[in-house]
Design a protein around this motif. Sequence first.
Motif, PDB file in Angstrom:
ATOM      1  N   THR A 132     -30.740  28.874  36.312  1.00 40.23           N
ATOM      2  CA  THR A 132     -29.697  27.970  35.861  1.00 40.23           C
ATOM      3  C   THR A 132     -29.400  26.878  36.895  1.00 40.23           C
ATOM      4  O   THR A 132     -29.198  27.178  38.077  1.00 40.23           O
ATOM      5  N   PHE A 133     -29.361  25.621  36.448  1.00 37.11           N
ATOM      6  CA  PHE A 133     -28.873  24.550  37.324  1.00 37.11           C
ATOM      7  C   PHE A 133     -27.354  24.698  37.375  1.00 37.11           C
ATOM      8  O   PHE A 133     -26.674  24.520  36.367  1.00 37.11           O
ATOM      9  N   PRO A 134     -26.793  25.081  38.539  1.00 35.34           N
ATOM     10  CA  PRO A 134     -25.397  25.554  38.567  1.00 35.34           C
ATOM     11  C   PRO A 134     -24.334  24.515  38.227  1.00 35.34           C
ATOM     12  O   PRO A 134     -23.224  24.877  37.874  1.00 35.34           O
ATOM     13  N   PHE A 135     -24.686  23.228  38.321  1.00 38.68           N
ATOM     14  CA  PHE A 135     -23.660  22.201  38.208  1.00 38.68           C
ATOM     15  C   PHE A 135     -23.619  21.517  36.852  1.00 38.68           C
ATOM     16  O   PHE A 135     -22.815  20.613  36.629  1.00 38.68           O
ATOM     17  N   TYR A 136     -24.479  21.973  35.933  1.00 39.63           N
ATOM     18  CA  TYR A 136     -24.432  21.497  34.553  1.00 39.63           C
ATOM     19  C   TYR A 136     -25.397  22.361  33.755  1.00 39.63           C
ATOM     20  O   TYR A 136     -26.607  22.274  33.947  1.00 39.63           O
ATOM     21  N   TYR A 137     -24.868  23.186  32.885  1.00 39.90           N
ATOM     22  CA  TYR A 137     -25.748  24.123  32.194  1.00 39.90           C
ATOM     23  C   TYR A 137     -25.162  24.550  30.843  1.00 39.90           C
ATOM     24  O   TYR A 137     -23.959  24.435  30.594  1.00 39.90           O
ATOM     25  N   GLU A 138     -26.051  25.032  30.013  1.00 42.93           N
ATOM     26  CA  GLU A 138     -25.683  25.725  28.783  1.00 42.93           C
ATOM     27  C   GLU A 138     -26.020  27.195  29.035  1.00 42.93           C
ATOM     28  O   GLU A 138     -27.170  27.530  29.314  1.00 42.93           O
ATOM     29  N   PRO A 139     -25.027  28.102  28.993  1.00 40.92           N
ATOM     30  CA  PRO A 139     -25.302  29.500  29.354  1.00 40.92           C
ATOM     31  C   PRO A 139     -26.446  30.107  28.540  1.00 40.92           C
ATOM     32  O   PRO A 139     -26.503  29.943  27.314  1.00 40.92           O
ATOM     33  N   HIS A 140     -27.341  30.798  29.226  1.00 38.57           N
ATOM     34  CA  HIS A 140     -28.428  31.512  28.555  1.00 38.57           C
ATOM     35  C   HIS A 140     -27.843  32.673  27.774  1.00 38.57           C
ATOM     36  O   HIS A 140     -26.766  33.185  28.087  1.00 38.57           O
ATOM     37  N   ASP A 141     -28.554  33.110  26.740  1.00 35.64           N
ATOM     38  CA  ASP A 141     -28.063  34.209  25.887  1.00 35.64           C
ATOM     39  C   ASP A 141     -27.770  35.461  26.707  1.00 35.64           C
ATOM     40  O   ASP A 141     -26.798  36.179  26.435  1.00 35.64           O
ATOM     41  N   LEU A 142     -28.595  35.742  27.715  1.00 37.28           N
ATOM     42  CA  LEU A 142     -28.351  36.921  28.547  1.00 37.28           C
ATOM     43  C   LEU A 142     -27.067  36.758  29.363  1.00 37.28           C
ATOM     44  O   LEU A 142     -26.318  37.718  29.560  1.00 37.28           O
ATOM     45  N   SER A 143     -26.810  35.535  29.827  1.00 40.50           N
ATOM     46  CA  SER A 143     -25.567  35.269  30.557  1.00 40.50           C
ATOM     47  C   SER A 143     -24.359  35.446  29.643  1.00 40.50           C
ATOM     48  O   SER A 143     -23.320  35.961  30.070  1.00 40.50           O
ATOM     49  N   LYS A 144     -24.508  35.030  28.392  1.00 43.99           N
ATOM     50  CA  LYS A 144     -23.409  35.177  27.436  1.00 43.99           C
ATOM     51  C   LYS A 144     -23.097  36.653  27.182  1.00 43.99           C
ATOM     52  O   LYS A 144     -21.935  37.050  27.074  1.00 43.99           O
ATOM     53  N   ILE A 145     -24.145  37.475  27.087  1.00 42.67           N
ATOM     54  CA  ILE A 145     -23.939  38.917  26.876  1.00 42.67           C
ATOM     55  C   ILE A 145     -23.233  39.526  28.077  1.00 42.67           C
ATOM     56  O   ILE A 145     -22.286  40.316  27.933  1.00 42.67           O
ATOM     57  N   ALA A 146     -23.681  39.156  29.284  1.00 44.39           N
ATOM     58  CA  ALA A 146     -23.061  39.679  30.503  1.00 44.39           C
ATOM     59  C   ALA A 146     -21.607  39.219  30.615  1.00 44.39           C
ATOM     60  O   ALA A 146     -20.729  39.991  31.024  1.00 44.39           O
TER      61      ALA A 146
END
Length: 549
Positions: A24-38
């Motif tokens: 993930t580019f930390p300063f502008y991103y669309e959360p990945h599906d795995l990040s959303k689950i976490a």
Amino acid sequence: MKKAAHFIAFQQDISGITLPEKFTFPFYYEPHDLSKIAAKALQDYLETQTDFEHNFGLDDTQDGLAIGKMFGVLVVQNTEGRLGYLWAFSGKLAERNHHPFFVPTVFDMLEEKSFFKQEEVILNNYNKKIELLENDYTYLKSIQVLSATKIQAEKEIQAQKETIKIGKKRRAALRQNNPEADVEQLNKESQEEGILLKKMTLYWKHHITAAEETVADFTSTINQLKEERRKKSAELQQQLFEQYAFLNQYQELKSLGEIFNGNPPAGAGECAAPKLLHYAFQNDLKPIAMAEFWWGQSPKSEVRKHQQFYPACTGKCEPILRHMLKDIPLEDNPFKTNPAEGKTLEIVYEDNYLTVVNKPAEFLSVPGKDITDSVWSRVKLLYPNASGPLIVHRLDMSTSGLLLIAKSATVYKNLQAQFIQRKVKKRYVALLDGNVNESKGVIDLPLRVDLDNRPNQIVCFDYGKPAKTEWEVLEKRGNQTLVHFYPITGRTHQLRVHAAHQLGLNSPIVGDDLYGTKANRLHLHAESITFNHPVSKESITVTVAADFE
């Protein structure tokens, strides 16, 4: 193999989810599906947990100061290839650094046996000594005596000066009206009055000096203790900067002092992202994806929405993460991608003196740090012989709408003067993500840049610049509201913050990726501008409807 105590394995089947190719580019991103689950798992925990008590401002019946908090999740892969995630919070939570399920802080200043706590005891002893001296009865009494002595001295000396003044007038009158007056006696009176003033001045100077010496005995000791405390504090801070060090994938440690050249901002290293990555590198966990979200009531100055994802801050985190993410392939940096590529600049009004263009959304008004393509560069090519700065005013990159272009320095100065004198009338149309109950109003919230998270703006009543916006509702569209904005001032991100802030309309503009939720575009458009023509002097109004589709 290291066993990471805070590694949480995914409980549901994630076999159908493709892993991201880059981190993930930390300063502008669309959360990945795995990040959303976490993140959802962490939010469910926060909803039901009984491990700690913290007032997030979500329960009106809960006592204590309401403090929202940024939380982070890091999807990781262990050495066995198993996927899981880590949780972290920014700063302290419930006045503690350590909680079950959350990764620890990089350096624990609250640890009782740490050098910080030991040095803190020494600093506290200095504070106690200084406080005792500053509240000592003899010291306070000496200050009162000095003050009273100065007042009495001033009073008596001033009275003697007045006596001399009156005597001088009396003697002058006697000399004028009585030729036989005893001049020698009059001169003697004058000399005696002057001598008395000198004696009084010396007398009170002696007493003031004595009183000042008594006070100085205390202030000298107090100032010496304060200087010793300052040096101790500076040494402790420097030691902290050296000990507060972060790992990267190569197990290279870099301290706060090194990263920020000895001057890190307050709270640097306490954000969720550095905590998560440091723990991952400590425990042989490969970072896969990351996301951070806000939980709780928004701060009074910033715009933070409950459960919404946010990028890492630039001021505190960017220098740290640059070291921690060394050589890790990241998603593309959108700030280095030309958003205006393939877009055209529409001319909606033109004469020999000026032009009005309709700027598309995601199009710079002037060249940026990494991107030169802009309204200015396009217009410069269009009018190569034009003189002056060309661009009379600006719009945010994400905002579409009308921009005034001057073809000469003289026209530019005239139009600039109209802006400064607030003779130019602008109207914006915006679609807000929320229901606005009132029909119209005025928002008056001063703004300044967020020093830790540029270019974001925050509301600041102490140091902010005045920012004022008139608004009116046009129509309701389900849970959205279409409004007109009439900016009285022209601060950076003014309409975006005034729309989103809880003291404003508390409804961010649809598509606002800084203060709201990302969409296909920012639904903010400068649709109308009225100004006086610099040459013909006639009033000109140009209007172009928004295209929010």
